[in-house]
Motif scaffolding. Structure first.
Motif: not given
Length: 60
Positions: A35-39
């Motif tokens: 992942x790159x972020x929470x989303x």
């Protein structure tokens, strides 16, 4: 916890880690889970990512 609770906790802890150690350190935790972020993060990893970020944050 709700998804919103996880999002708030993870983002706040990631922001704290970023402030102490730089964005790259926080980003590296997300990358471990593709992942790159929470989303981008799969809900199955919320607790692991939060735990890892907390460990880093508490070291400082």
């Amino acid at each position: 916890m709700t998804i919103l609770d996880w999002e708030i906790n993870i983002q706040n802890t990631a922001a704290s880690v970023s402030a102490k150690y730089g964005n790259e350190v926080a980003a590296s935790v997300f990358r471990r889970y593709d992942a790159t972020c929470f989303e981008d993060l799969s809900p199955v990893y919320y607790s692991e990512v939060f735990g890892n970020l907390m460990l880093i944050d508490e070291d400082g």
